[in-house]
Structure formats: structure tokens, C-alpha cells
Design an enzyme around this catalytic site. Structure first.
Site, PDB file in Angstrom:
ATOM      1  N   SER A  31      16.678  81.347  -9.843  1.00  0.00           N
ATOM      2  CA  SER A  31      18.126  81.217  -9.674  1.00  0.00           C
ATOM      3  C   SER A  31      18.409  80.142  -8.638  1.00  0.00           C
ATOM      4  O   SER A  31      17.570  79.872  -7.760  1.00  0.00           O
ATOM      5  CB  SER A  31      18.714  82.556  -9.198  1.00  0.00           C
ATOM      6  OG  SER A  31      20.057  82.413  -8.780  1.00  0.00           O
ATOM      7  N   TYR A  67      18.202  90.722  -3.973  1.00  0.00           N
ATOM      8  CA  TYR A  67      18.159  89.910  -5.198  1.00  0.00           C
ATOM      9  C   TYR A  67      17.823  88.462  -4.859  1.00  0.00           C
ATOM     10  O   TYR A  67      16.933  87.860  -5.473  1.00  0.00           O
ATOM     11  CB  TYR A  67      19.503  89.982  -5.911  1.00  0.00           C
ATOM     12  CG  TYR A  67      19.589  89.115  -7.150  1.00  0.00           C
ATOM     13  CD1 TYR A  67      19.113  89.573  -8.374  1.00  0.00           C
ATOM     14  CD2 TYR A  67      20.139  87.833  -7.093  1.00  0.00           C
ATOM     15  CE1 TYR A  67      19.183  88.776  -9.504  1.00  0.00           C
ATOM     16  CE2 TYR A  67      20.214  87.036  -8.214  1.00  0.00           C
ATOM     17  CZ  TYR A  67      19.727  87.508  -9.423  1.00  0.00           C
ATOM     18  OH  TYR A  67      19.790  86.710 -10.543  1.00  0.00           O
TER      19      TYR A  67
END
Length: 244
Positions: A139, A152
């Protein structure tokens, strides 16, 4: 890399990016196995795409990962493309939220530990088969994290680092190691979060372009801009993503 004639495993294949990868590769003479937690959802997808195989698996559990590995080795020994796409995101505040230990463990097990363990367990299979690749989804938050999802973001930064290290270890073999680095994507996981999200369809289109060109780090959409900003001023990049 070829986009036809592959045997492909996709974790997190029942929705979002994983499902879009299935849709793209399905009509190109590939054998596809998708992994997910919800058996009913997997069966419904198989009705639409009857040539796929489905495998219900809880990736947070060691025994389940080993069961998946045994299934692939016994039923799909010619596996050559491994897409690790499964992820979850919890938003919490470590200074004020209570009873977070279970959530932290679950998030790390699904996002990071399962990715590493599946790589390890299926690497012997990939090493035996030509034109193999491991494709990990990280990401833009691996570059600059946001404050609302600390675990996360940490898991995605770890994936970014692990993918590089694995690539170094596999130099001199035929197994390519690829990282997809997207911005926020419009998936069930991001429902109610963020604005101007990239569609899974557009992510896959950009990924395929880079995949055909044998690129190893694929910055997608706005993550390309983030990479550029971070190179010039990490502080500005961090400020942009902090409250994202």
C-alpha cells in the site's frame, strides 16, 4: 510475464482486488484457485466462473495455512503465480481503546504472517515451475502511514520490506517477486473510508501493464505521486497521509 497458461492462486479472491484479478485472468486460459473465509460467497463466485477452484481458509490460523499448502501441492503442483491479496484493516487508538490484543494479533496474522508463511510453504512448488512469480499487495501507506490504522500501516510497511528481501534471496532463480503498491482502492474493506478511491478494475489494468513489462515494484495511481513527494520531502508526504 505471460498472462495466459498459468496456474494462479489468489488469496482474498472473493471480493475487491482479488475478485477483479480473477475476472481478468479467467478468460485467458488460466487455471485459478481463489481463497476466502466465506464458503457461501466462494460457491456463488464459482457458479459465475465454473472453471475455478475454491478453497475456504482462515488465514489467521497456522493449521489452515498448512492445509492450504498441502492442498496446492497435492492438487495443483504446477502452480506458478501466487497473488497474496488478503488483508483486513481495523481503526483504533492505542492510547484509549480497550481489549485490542485480539484485534492486533488477527490483523498481523492475516495481513503479514500469513503472507510470509504462504511464501515459505509454496516456494518449493514455485521453484520447480517455470515462469513463476510471487505478487504481494502492499500500500502507499507503507511509505507514509495514517494515524487511524497503526497496525495495518505497519503490516504494509513490513510487506514492502519483506518483498524486497525475498526478491534478493531469489536472485538467480526464475521466480520473480513483484509488489503492487496502490493508493486507497474502492473495496469492501475501505467502505466508508476516504474519497476519490481507485476502482479495482483500474488497479488491475495498471498492474497488467507493468506485469507484461516485467516490472518489480508497481506503484499504481496516486501512489506514484506519493512516491515522488516522499522522495522530495518525507515530511510533506507524511502530512498528506497522516489524517487520511
Amino acid at each position: 510475464m505471460d498472462i495466459t497458461g498459468n496456474i494462479i492462486l489468489i488469496t482474498g479472491g472473493s471480493s475487491g482486488i482479488g475478485l477483479e484479478l480473477l475476472k481478468y485472468f479467467y478468460h485467458l486460459d488460466n487455471k485459478i484457485i481463489i481463497v476466502g473465509r466465506n464458503l457461501e460467497k466462494l460457491k456463488n463466485i464459482q457458479i459465475q466462473y465454473p472453471k475455478i477452484d475454491i478453497f475456504q481458509c482462515e488465514l489467521s490460523q497456522q493449521a489452515e495455512i498448512e492445509r492450504l499448502s498441502e492442498y496446492i501441492q497435492n492438487n495443483h503442483p504446477n502452480l506458478n503465480l501466487l497473488f497474496k491479496n488478503a488483508a483486513i484493516q481495523y481503526n483504533y487508538d492505542l492510547k484509549s481503546d480497550s481489549d485490542l490484543i485480539e484485534k492486533i494479533d488477527y490483523e498481523l496474522n492475516v495481513n503479514l504472517n500469513s503472507l510470509i508463511k504462504i511464501s515459505y510453504l509454496l516456494l518449493p512448488t514455485l521453484l520447480k515451475n517455470p515462469k513463476s512469480a510471487i505478487i504481494n499487495l502492499s500500500s502507499g501507506l507503507a511509505i507514509s502511514p495514517k494515524k487511524s490504522a497503526p497496525v495495518y500501516c505497519a503490516s504494509k510497511a513490513a510487506i514492502h520490506s519483506f518483498t524486497k528481501s525475498l526478491r534478493y534471496q531469489l536472485e538467480g532463480t526464475h521466480v520473480r517477486v513483484i509488489e503492487i503498491i496502490p493508493p486507497i482502492v474502492d473495496t469492501p474493506m475501505t467502505e466508508g473510508r476516504g474519497k476519490n478511491k481507485l476502482s479495482p478494475e483500474n488497479l488491475v489494468i495498471e498492474f497488467i501493464r507493468g506485469f507484461k513489462k516485467n516490472k518489480e515494484e508497481l506503484y499504481i495511481g496516486k501512489s506514484k505521486i506519493l512516491k515522488f513527494i516522499h522522495r522530495i520531502s518525507p515530511k510533506i508526504a507524511d502530512k498528506i497521509l497522516k489524517n487520511g
